[in-house]
Design a protein around this motif. Structure first.
Motif, PDB file in Angstrom:
ATOM      1  N   ASP A   1       4.345  -3.286   1.354  1.00  0.00           N
ATOM      2  CA  ASP A   1       3.776  -3.779   2.332  1.00  0.00           C
ATOM      3  C   ASP A   1       4.598  -2.649   3.579  1.00  0.00           C
ATOM      4  O   ASP A   1       5.884  -3.136   4.428  1.00  0.00           O
ATOM      5  CB  ASP A   1       3.911  -4.951   2.997  1.00  0.00           C
ATOM      6  N   PRO A   2       3.711  -2.251   4.566  1.00  0.00           N
ATOM      7  CA  PRO A   2       4.158  -1.147   5.733  1.00  0.00           C
ATOM      8  C   PRO A   2       5.287  -2.072   6.689  1.00  0.00           C
ATOM      9  O   PRO A   2       6.180  -1.497   6.441  1.00  0.00           O
ATOM     10  CB  PRO A   2       3.460  -0.624   5.392  1.00  0.00           C
ATOM     11  N   HIS A   3       4.137  -3.383   6.818  1.00  0.00           N
ATOM     12  CA  HIS A   3       4.475  -3.947   8.155  1.00  0.00           C
ATOM     13  C   HIS A   3       5.638  -4.504   7.716  1.00  0.00           C
ATOM     14  O   HIS A   3       6.761  -4.583   8.921  1.00  0.00           O
ATOM     15  CB  HIS A   3       3.705  -4.231   8.339  1.00  0.00           C
TER      16      HIS A   3
ATOM     17  N   VAL B   1       7.984   5.507   8.952  1.00  0.00           N
ATOM     18  CA  VAL B   1       7.834   4.716   9.719  1.00  0.00           C
ATOM     19  C   VAL B   1       9.354   4.703   9.765  1.00  0.00           C
ATOM     20  O   VAL B   1       9.384   4.361  10.957  1.00  0.00           O
ATOM     21  CB  VAL B   1       8.246   3.851   7.928  1.00  0.00           C
TER      22      VAL B   1
ATOM     23  N   ARG C   1       8.754  -2.034   7.385  1.00  0.00           N
ATOM     24  CA  ARG C   1       9.109  -1.501   8.630  1.00  0.00           C
ATOM     25  C   ARG C   1      10.133  -2.487   9.995  1.00  0.00           C
ATOM     26  O   ARG C   1      11.078  -2.659  10.357  1.00  0.00           O
ATOM     27  CB  ARG C   1       7.528  -1.343   9.855  1.00  0.00           C
TER      28      ARG C   1
ATOM     29  N   GLU D   1       1.001  -1.347  -0.303  1.00  0.00           N
ATOM     30  CA  GLU D   1       0.029   0.239  -0.376  1.00  0.00           C
ATOM     31  C   GLU D   1       1.127   1.645   0.165  1.00  0.00           C
ATOM     32  O   GLU D   1       1.825   0.699   0.208  1.00  0.00           O
ATOM     33  CB  GLU D   1      -1.113  -0.224   1.060  1.00  0.00           C
TER      34      GLU D   1
ATOM     35  N   THR E   1       3.000   3.945   0.838  1.00  0.00           N
ATOM     36  CA  THR E   1       4.102   4.501   2.241  1.00  0.00           C
ATOM     37  C   THR E   1       4.635   5.135   2.622  1.00  0.00           C
ATOM     38  O   THR E   1       5.422   5.366   1.161  1.00  0.00           O
ATOM     39  CB  THR E   1       4.129   2.852   2.540  1.00  0.00           C
ATOM     40  N   ASP E   2       4.604   5.835   3.378  1.00  0.00           N
ATOM     41  CA  ASP E   2       5.292   7.160   3.905  1.00  0.00           C
ATOM     42  C   ASP E   2       6.407   6.259   4.798  1.00  0.00           C
ATOM     43  O   ASP E   2       6.714   6.438   5.556  1.00  0.00           O
ATOM     44  CB  ASP E   2       4.878   8.236   4.440  1.00  0.00           C
TER      45      ASP E   2
ATOM     46  N   LYS F   1       5.802   8.100  -2.228  1.00  0.00           N
ATOM     47  CA  LYS F   1       5.675   7.415  -1.145  1.00  0.00           C
ATOM     48  C   LYS F   1       5.809   6.209  -1.972  1.00  0.00           C
ATOM     49  O   LYS F   1       5.308   5.857  -3.608  1.00  0.00           O
ATOM     50  CB  LYS F   1       3.858   7.104  -0.743  1.00  0.00           C
TER      51      LYS F   1
END
Lengths: 490, 127
Positions: free
Chosen positions: A361-363, A328, A366, A321, A323-324, A357
């Motif tokens: 996958d931000p998770h 993060v 991260r 998605e 993601t900035d 951006k």
């Protein structure tokens, strides 16, 4: 005069013919492929002597007048001897021919036997084996294929493979489009296509309409540089599918069962430290803190192990998605603040303006950045410097994390991204590491279409570079996600 | 408002965890109701109408998510704030169901100290 002229013409052309014969046979004679002493050798010698004798005879001016020269008669006699000798050899030649023809018969029979044997070997392969021609029509179908797919060889030969054995995605039950089917990819690209159920996750349909998960490979058949067909081997991957399910369930259960007692320890240690059971003295506080830290470390390790198991099972979900990435990084920096200030580290975060951006996958990303950052913090001695910079690149963002830490010994640098790697120089300085962080980070960055690399000098510091593309990844359907670190609804 | 005006239902099958949560909440002044499985939890919730429910996911009899689903079918249960507190690793299936049933928060136990959980409870109840 006209009579003389006619004789001269006959003479001249005869001479030319004799010389041409001589030259032709000499050429053959000198051919190294004709060994001396063979019939052909004697025969050629004879013919050449004849040609020479006739040439000499024709050169005689007296020939026209029935002149006589013993020289060419002698040559003719010698030539005759050679031809006779050669004919003796020719008898052997006949024998040789007979032997050769016998040999040919035997070889043909052996070849037929060999072909039959090869064919039987192919048909006896314990895996489902099929071959198609360049049009995708079935040209071979072994016994296991009959068993696995329920079709008889006679029913399928010459038929389109795509019609006989349709493939379906397990995820949604949709049919795999023709151009995505491994046999056709193999025919089109000329490369081996390996199908691993864990990654491809699709099933084939039998004649009776039932389906089974499949693993295997399709290899193009290349003849004289041209793709003339493909050969495929398939296996029922039901066992793999069952194992995958068991493993996924185990991972989920283990994470719960292992984390629960650790959380209990943490909570009670917290309560003791908060003075909920009365004030602790300095020594008691210190001991409870040790308890607390131990349980926390164990908890981290369990989570890392679960992440590794998911990565290795290739059952990771990727949910990209916009993601900035700067956000993060700032969030992570904030999270590590207690350790950073505790070690009096200077931590600079620099970012170029107008960073796009990223569709990641931000998770997961991260987690990757967290692992690299926590290494920088962990392996930089007190008072050191850490810098994180984010730079715009034509197709994405570069993230660099540099530190003035212990560094990675040169001879160990090749092993940095391997599982359970820990630098020899930090083993006695920092006991907390698990040797899993960078392995996980690399797996995630690779999956996200990015790259990770580093430079390091012992006792000077390390810089990790991560490049992430703006758009790359398609959502990949695994069965699990990396363990969540925070509430999803915060 | 002060915590003593609020009742919190804790549904948790691990006795030491339940004990710790009970201790902390009581110390903060909350009234605490306890249940050790989903069935008892649901019954107690519908009977006593607590102000907030602290819910584990892996529970005997009926699991936390099923309990939440059933709770949301009730007129009162539709609106009661629920904080899911669990160590269960989330996969797609779980995530989808959680979002459908609107809990206030989803917290991973191992990441949250009890004090933080209390803070989340106070935030949700606007104390």
């Amino acid at each position: 005069m006209p009579f003389n002229l006619i004789f001269s013409i006959i003479n001249f052309s005869g001479l030319a013919l004799c010389l041409v014969f001589f030259a032709l046979f000499l050429k053959l004679y000198l051919d190294p492929k004709i060994p001396k002493g063979t019939a052909l050798y004697y025969f050629l010698t004879g013919v050449m002597l004849f040609a020479l004798a006739f040439a000499l005879a024709l050169l005689q001016p007296s020939y026209a007048n029935n002149g006589y020269d013993p020289a060419y008669h002698l040559l003719i006699v010698i030539g005759l001897i050679f031809v006779i000798v050669s004919s003796r050899h020719q008898i052997n030649l006949l024998g040789m021919f007979q032997r050769a023809s016998q040999q040919l018969k035997e070889q043909t029979a052996a070849l037929t036997r060999q072909t039959a044997q090869d064919s039987t070997i192919l048909d006896s392969v314990g895996e489902c084996l099929f071959a198609i021609n360049e049009q995708g029509k079935i040209i071979r179908f072994n016994g296991q294929a009959e068993k696995l797919l329920g079709w008889k060889t006679a029913e399928v030969l010459g038929k389109d493979l795509v019609d006989i054995v349709p493939g379906y995605y397990d995820e949604n039950g949709r049919m795999v489009p023709k151009n995505k089917r491994p046999p056709f990819i193999a025919l089109r690209t000329g490369k081996i296509v390996r199908i691993n159920w864990f990654t491809s996750r699709y099933s084939l349909m039998r004649k009776d309409g039932t389906r089974f998960p499949v693993s295997g490979s399709v290899t193009p058949i290349i003849l004289n540089g041209r793709i003339v067909g493909a050969i495929g081997i398939m296996r029922d991957a039901t066992e793999e599918k069952d194992l995958d399910k068991i493993k996924t369930e185990f991972v989920s259960l283990a994470s719960h069962q292992l984390q629960t007692p650790l959380t209990t320890i943490n909570w009670y240690a917290d309560m003791l430290l908060a003075g909920d059971a009365g004030a602790l003295n300095a020594k008691q506080t210190e001991f409870v803190e040790e308890l607390h830290q131990g349980a926390h470390r164990m908890s981290q390790l369990v989570r890392s192990l679960l992440d590794v198991s998911r990565i290795e099972m290739r059952s990771l979900n990727i949910n990209p998605e916009p993601t900035d990435i700067a956000l993060v990084c700032r969030d992570l920096r904030h999270e590590m603040e207690p350790i950073i200030s505790g070690k009096r580290l200077s931590f600079k975060l620099e970012q170029e303006t107008g960073l796009p951006k990223l569709n990641i996958d931000p998770h997961m990303v991260r987690t990757a950045i967290q692992n690299i950052m926590s290494n920088a913090v962990k392996y930089t001695p007190e008072g050191g410097k850490i810098k994180l910079s984010l730079k715009k690149r034509p197709r994405g963002i570069n993230l660099d994390i540099s530190d003035t830490g212990y560094g990675i010994p040169r001879e160990q640098q090749a092993k940095v991204f391997t599982k359970l790697f820990r630098g020899e120089n930090i083993l006695n300085k920092e006991t907390e590491g698990t040797g899993l962080g960078l392995y996980i980070a690399k797996a995630i960055i690779d999956k996200s279409g990015g790259k990770i690399w580093f430079e390091s000098e012992e006792n000077a510091g390390t810089t990790f570079h991560v490049s992430l593309p703006v758009t790359h990844i398609k959502a990949q359907k695994g069965t699990t996600e990396l363990s969540r670190r925070r509430g999803i609804l915060d | 408002m002060t915590p003593d005006k609020f009742t919190i239902l804790t549904v948790e099958d691990e006795p030491p965890m339940l004990k710790a949560i009970d201790f902390k909440l009581t110390k903060e002044g909350f009234k605490v109701l306890k249940a050790t499985d989903g069935e008892k939890g649901l019954k107690l919730a519908l009977l006593k109408h607590p102000d907030l429910i602290l819910l584990d996911i892996l529970l005997p009899k009926i699991d936390g998510l099923t309990m939440l689903k059933k709770l949301r079918q009730d007129e009162w249960g539709k609106k009661v704030p629920v904080i899911l507190l669990t160590n269960l690793v989330m996969d797609d299936r779980v995530t989808r169901r959680i979002v459908e049933d609107h809990p206030a928060y989803y917290l991973a136990k191992s990441e949250w100290r009890l004090d933080d959980v209390i803070a989340k409870i106070k935030l949700t109840l606007k104390i």
